[in-house]
Enzyme design. Structure first.
Site, PDB file in Angstrom:
ATOM      1  N   GLU A   1      -9.777   2.431   3.895  1.00  0.00           N
ATOM      2  CA  GLU A   1      -9.404   3.586   3.056  1.00  0.00           C
ATOM      3  C   GLU A   1     -10.652   4.177   2.380  1.00  0.00           C
ATOM      4  OE1 GLU A   1      -6.041   2.790   0.367  1.00  0.00           O
ATOM      5  OE2 GLU A   1      -7.261   3.639  -1.240  1.00  0.00           O
TER       6      GLU A   1
ATOM      7  N   SER B   1       0.829  -1.217   0.000  1.00  0.00           N
ATOM      8  CA  SER B   1       0.000   0.000   0.000  1.00  0.00           C
ATOM      9  C   SER B   1       0.856   1.257   0.000  1.00  0.00           C
ATOM     10  CB  SER B   1      -0.911   0.029   1.222  1.00  0.00           C
ATOM     11  OG  SER B   1      -1.582   1.268   1.254  1.00  0.00           O
TER      12      SER B   1
ATOM     13  N   HIS C   1      -7.515  -3.064   4.781  1.00  0.00           N
ATOM     14  CA  HIS C   1      -6.897  -1.730   4.698  1.00  0.00           C
ATOM     15  C   HIS C   1      -7.616  -0.887   3.646  1.00  0.00           C
ATOM     16  CE1 HIS C   1      -4.326   1.029   2.430  1.00  0.00           C
ATOM     17  NE2 HIS C   1      -3.685   1.276   3.550  1.00  0.00           N
ATOM     18  N   ASN C   2      -7.840  -1.474   2.483  1.00  0.00           N
ATOM     19  CA  ASN C   2      -8.480  -0.715   1.409  1.00  0.00           C
ATOM     20  C   ASN C   2      -9.936  -0.379   1.737  1.00  0.00           C
ATOM     21  OD1 ASN C   2      -6.031  -1.197   0.190  1.00  0.00           O
ATOM     22  ND2 ASN C   2      -6.915  -1.568  -1.822  1.00  0.00           N
TER      23      ASN C   2
ATOM     24  N   LYS D   1      -4.548  -6.469   3.516  1.00  0.00           N
ATOM     25  CA  LYS D   1      -4.526  -5.359   2.557  1.00  0.00           C
ATOM     26  C   LYS D   1      -5.943  -5.000   2.108  1.00  0.00           C
ATOM     27  CE  LYS D   1      -3.306  -2.224  -0.303  1.00  0.00           C
ATOM     28  NZ  LYS D   1      -3.216  -2.260  -1.723  1.00  0.00           N
TER      29      LYS D   1
HETATM   30  P1  NDP Z   1      -0.349  -0.718 -14.344  1.00  0.00           P
HETATM   31  O1  NDP Z   1      -1.525  -0.796 -15.213  1.00  0.00           O
HETATM   32  O2  NDP Z   1       0.342   0.590 -14.198  1.00  0.00           O
HETATM   33  O3  NDP Z   1       0.738  -1.779 -14.820  1.00  0.00           O
HETATM   34  C1  NDP Z   1       0.389  -3.093 -15.105  1.00  0.00           C
HETATM   35  C2  NDP Z   1       1.642  -3.877 -15.433  1.00  0.00           C
HETATM   36  O4  NDP Z   1       1.266  -5.222 -15.611  1.00  0.00           O
HETATM   37  C3  NDP Z   1       2.320  -3.434 -16.723  1.00  0.00           C
HETATM   38  O5  NDP Z   1       3.680  -3.627 -16.572  1.00  0.00           O
HETATM   39  C4  NDP Z   1       1.734  -4.378 -17.746  1.00  0.00           C
HETATM   40  O6  NDP Z   1       2.604  -4.642 -18.835  1.00  0.00           O
HETATM   41  C5  NDP Z   1       1.583  -5.632 -16.942  1.00  0.00           C
HETATM   42  N1  NDP Z   1       0.529  -6.486 -17.433  1.00  0.00           N
HETATM   43  C6  NDP Z   1      -0.750  -6.141 -17.687  1.00  0.00           C
HETATM   44  N2  NDP Z   1      -1.458  -7.210 -18.098  1.00  0.00           N
HETATM   45  C7  NDP Z   1      -0.582  -8.243 -18.120  1.00  0.00           C
HETATM   46  C8  NDP Z   1      -0.712  -9.603 -18.462  1.00  0.00           C
HETATM   47  N3  NDP Z   1      -1.877 -10.100 -18.848  1.00  0.00           N
HETATM   48  N4  NDP Z   1       0.392 -10.364 -18.378  1.00  0.00           N
HETATM   49  C9  NDP Z   1       1.571  -9.860 -17.987  1.00  0.00           C
HETATM   50  N5  NDP Z   1       1.745  -8.572 -17.637  1.00  0.00           N
HETATM   51  C10 NDP Z   1       0.684  -7.782 -17.706  1.00  0.00           C
HETATM   52  O7  NDP Z   1      -0.818  -1.284 -12.918  1.00  0.00           O
HETATM   53  P2  NDP Z   1      -0.331  -0.890 -11.462  1.00  0.00           P
HETATM   54  O8  NDP Z   1       1.147  -0.862 -11.397  1.00  0.00           O
HETATM   55  O9  NDP Z   1      -1.093   0.306 -10.982  1.00  0.00           O
HETATM   56  O10 NDP Z   1      -0.911  -2.111 -10.609  1.00  0.00           O
HETATM   57  C11 NDP Z   1      -0.266  -3.367 -10.538  1.00  0.00           C
HETATM   58  C12 NDP Z   1      -0.858  -4.118  -9.360  1.00  0.00           C
HETATM   59  O11 NDP Z   1      -0.611  -3.375  -8.171  1.00  0.00           O
HETATM   60  C13 NDP Z   1      -2.383  -4.302  -9.431  1.00  0.00           C
HETATM   61  O12 NDP Z   1      -2.740  -5.519  -8.854  1.00  0.00           O
HETATM   62  C14 NDP Z   1      -2.902  -3.154  -8.585  1.00  0.00           C
HETATM   63  O13 NDP Z   1      -4.188  -3.391  -8.076  1.00  0.00           O
HETATM   64  C15 NDP Z   1      -1.848  -3.127  -7.488  1.00  0.00           C
HETATM   65  N6  NDP Z   1      -1.731  -1.889  -6.747  1.00  0.00           N
HETATM   66  C16 NDP Z   1      -1.803  -0.685  -7.379  1.00  0.00           C
HETATM   67  C17 NDP Z   1      -1.705   0.493  -6.649  1.00  0.00           C
HETATM   68  C18 NDP Z   1      -1.734   1.822  -7.316  1.00  0.00           C
HETATM   69  O14 NDP Z   1      -1.811   2.833  -6.595  1.00  0.00           O
HETATM   70  N7  NDP Z   1      -1.663   1.904  -8.654  1.00  0.00           N
HETATM   71  C19 NDP Z   1      -1.524   0.455  -5.180  1.00  0.00           C
HETATM   72  C20 NDP Z   1      -1.388  -0.859  -4.633  1.00  0.00           C
HETATM   73  C21 NDP Z   1      -1.502  -1.982  -5.397  1.00  0.00           C
HETATM   74  P3  NDP Z   1       2.505  -3.881 -20.250  1.00  0.00           P
HETATM   75  O15 NDP Z   1       3.490  -2.764 -20.185  1.00  0.00           O
HETATM   76  O16 NDP Z   1       2.873  -4.927 -21.233  1.00  0.00           O
HETATM   77  O17 NDP Z   1       1.078  -3.411 -20.407  1.00  0.00           O
END
Ligand code: NDP
Length: 466
Positions: free
Chosen positions: A191, A130, A187-188, A184
């Site tokens: 939130e 988080s 937590h959400n 988590k």
């Molecule tokens: P993003 O959309 O920014 O990034 C997603 C990533 O996953 C990219 O690198 C993408 O690659 C890859 N991806 C997407 N689909 C696939 C797939 N089918 N197979 C392999 N790789 C894939 O997401 P976030 O970084 O925001 O979120 C990632 C995780 O973290 C999620 O579970 C989210 O819920 C969690 N999270 C997010 C928070 C936030 O504030 N954003 C906070 C806490 C947790 P490509 O470049 O090829 O598209």
């Protein structure tokens, strides 16, 4: 080339920030992303940290780049993407190699994946992270779940990259399979509730007291110097202060009042229902987001019945501050009770004080009050927080303000579902003789469900006239 200590898949918002954080703390990290150009770009823009990052273009290359026994973090969208990545990775990995799902997984999925990993004799950890992008980059709160031995292997890295509260890492093992993601999720849920209650108080200030965004910013800024000091109150002041560069209007006044969600708040409400543990403030917050997205219907409602919110009289800023404090205590009391119920149901042994401690820094709900909650739970983790002496005293001082705010909101046509739900729960919790006797009588009337008598006598069924 020196092998990496750890690997990461998914260089999106969170993965990229987490990878830089890991590299910055001196841990060499190998990275891979589905879209290869993202990996190249990530490495090229990592500056001095690039020396600690090993970019790879195939999964086989990623695995080879990490020293054994390996640990690879998945930071991809929750759901099918995680299963696909695990399926693609496992054949390339050894028996002792660890996969860590650090996305926002549903804990049921984590339990299933953990069971599959256990059956295959390989380690798997589900880890809640988080703090958004900023947290991931400079210090998130981390909630681990899975085999303790697997967590212990990566704990030094997780502790190094986590937020620190007075020097103490906000990264802790919460219990076996699913426990980390469950903590988590709660937590959400909290939130969602924290944000909703702040939004309700904001609405009363805007429409009930007629304050403009700048004045509201001042109120949040002053609250952030007192017992409500928290990340969410702080950023509420900042967003209220911000001005739209295009129109010169307050940013808040140009943002559509339709809130998004990814589902973790909803999961909290759903799991609470399954566990039979009440979290009405969180449920109200989830419902309010759903209502917010029904913009066309709300417009039709205003046209048909007249606008809801009217000016309110007699409310002070102190009333609002105290109402928010009371609402927050009630909501957290519900959240921790839910964690305790889940821990007991699933046999996890979640260390509740540790959950409160992990949330003190790095995460979105970090606040001064969480420090006091951690202390109260350390003294007695079985007790509902509203009975902890410090919080009981807080509630005695603030619940009448919550009542005044909820009453004024109701009379003035302001929707305040989360604050109202908190108050209703509080009142129910201090009513020794409630009204469920009527429900029991009705159930017995139509379904012969029976009831217990207050005098302990054999009641069983009532003499109902059908
Ligand atoms: P993003 O959309 O920014 O990034 C997603 C990533 O996953 C990219 O690198 C993408 O690659 C890859 N991806 C997407 N689909 C696939 C797939 N089918 N197979 C392999 N790789 C894939 O997401 P976030 O970084 O925001 O979120 C990632 C995780 O973290 C999620 O579970 C989210 O819920 C969690 N999270 C997010 C928070 C936030 O504030 N954003 C906070 C806490 C947790 P490509 O470049 O090829 O598209």
């Amino acid at each position: 080339m020196t092998q990496a200590e750890i690997g990461l898949i998914g260089l999106g918002t969170m993965g990229a920030a987490l990878a830089l954080n890991i590299a910055e703390k001196g841990h060499r990290i190998a990275v891979w992303n589905r879209t290869g150009s993202v990996t190249t770009e990530f490495h090229a823009t990592a500056g001095a940290l690039a020396a600690n990052v090993v970019p790879t273009q195939t999964l086989a290359e990623l695995v080879q780049a990490i020293r054994e026994p390996r640990a690879i973090i998945l930071m991809v969208p929750a759901g099918q993407a995680v299963d696909d990545q695990i399926a693609a990775l496992r054949p390339l990995m050894g028996k002792d190699d660890l996969i860590i799902d650090a996305g926002n997984a549903n804990f049921h999925d984590t339990q299933r994946r953990s069971a599959e990993a256990e059956a295959a004799g390989v380690p798997f950890v589900g880890m809640g992270v988080s703090g958004g992008e900023e947290g991931a980059r400079h210090g998130p709160a981390i909630m681990g779940g899975g085999p303790k031995a697997a967590w212990d292997r990566v704990a030094p890295v997780m502790e190094a990259i986590s937020a620190k509260y007075q020097g103490i890492p906000c990264a802790t093992w919460m219990g076996p399979a699913g426990a980390g993601h469950f903590v988590k999720t709660v937590h959400n849920g909290i939130e969602y509730a924290d944000m909703q209650m702040i939004a309700e108080v904001y609405g009363i200030m805007r429409d009930g007291l007629g304050l403009d965004a700048q004045a509201i910013a001042g109120v949040f800024e002053s609250w952030n110097q007192g017992p409500l000091r928290s990340y969410l109150v702080e950023i509420s002041g900042k967003v209220a202060r911000a001005v739209d560069p295009d129109s010169g209007a307050a940013m808040l006044d140009v943002i559509l009042d339709s809130a998004g969600q990814k589902g973790t708040g909803r999961w909290t409400a759903i799991e609470a229902q399954h566990l039979g543990t009440p979290v009405p403030v969180i449920e109200a917050a989830v419902g309010a987001r759903n209502v917010s997205s029904r913009l066309a219907e709300r417009k039709a409602g205003e046209a048909r019945f007249g606008a809801g919110p009217q000016k309110v009289d007699g409310l002070t800023q102190t009333d609002l501050e105290q109402a928010l404090m009371a609402g927050k205590i009630l909501c957290y009391a519900q959240g921790f009770t839910m964690l305790a119920a889940a821990s007991e149901t699933f046999g996890w042994g979640v260390p509740l004080p540790e959950a409160a401690k992990v949330w003190r820094e790095g995460c979105i709900i970090r606040s001064d009050m969480l420090g006091d909650m951690a202390e109260a739970l350390t003294q007695d983790d079985k007790r509902n927080l509203i009975f902890a002496p410090a919080f009981a005293a807080h509630l005695e001082k603030t619940h009448n303000a919550l009542r005044r705010v909820v009453a004024a909101a109701a009379l003035g046509g302001h929707a305040a579902p989360a604050l109202s739900a908190g108050l209703a729960w509080f009142d129910a919790m201090r009513t020794a003789r409630g009204t469920a006797n009527m429900i029991q009588a009705q159930r017995d009337f139509f379904g012969a469900h029976g009831f217990e008598r207050v005098d302990g006598g054999a009641g069983k069924h009532g003499p109902w006239a059908m």
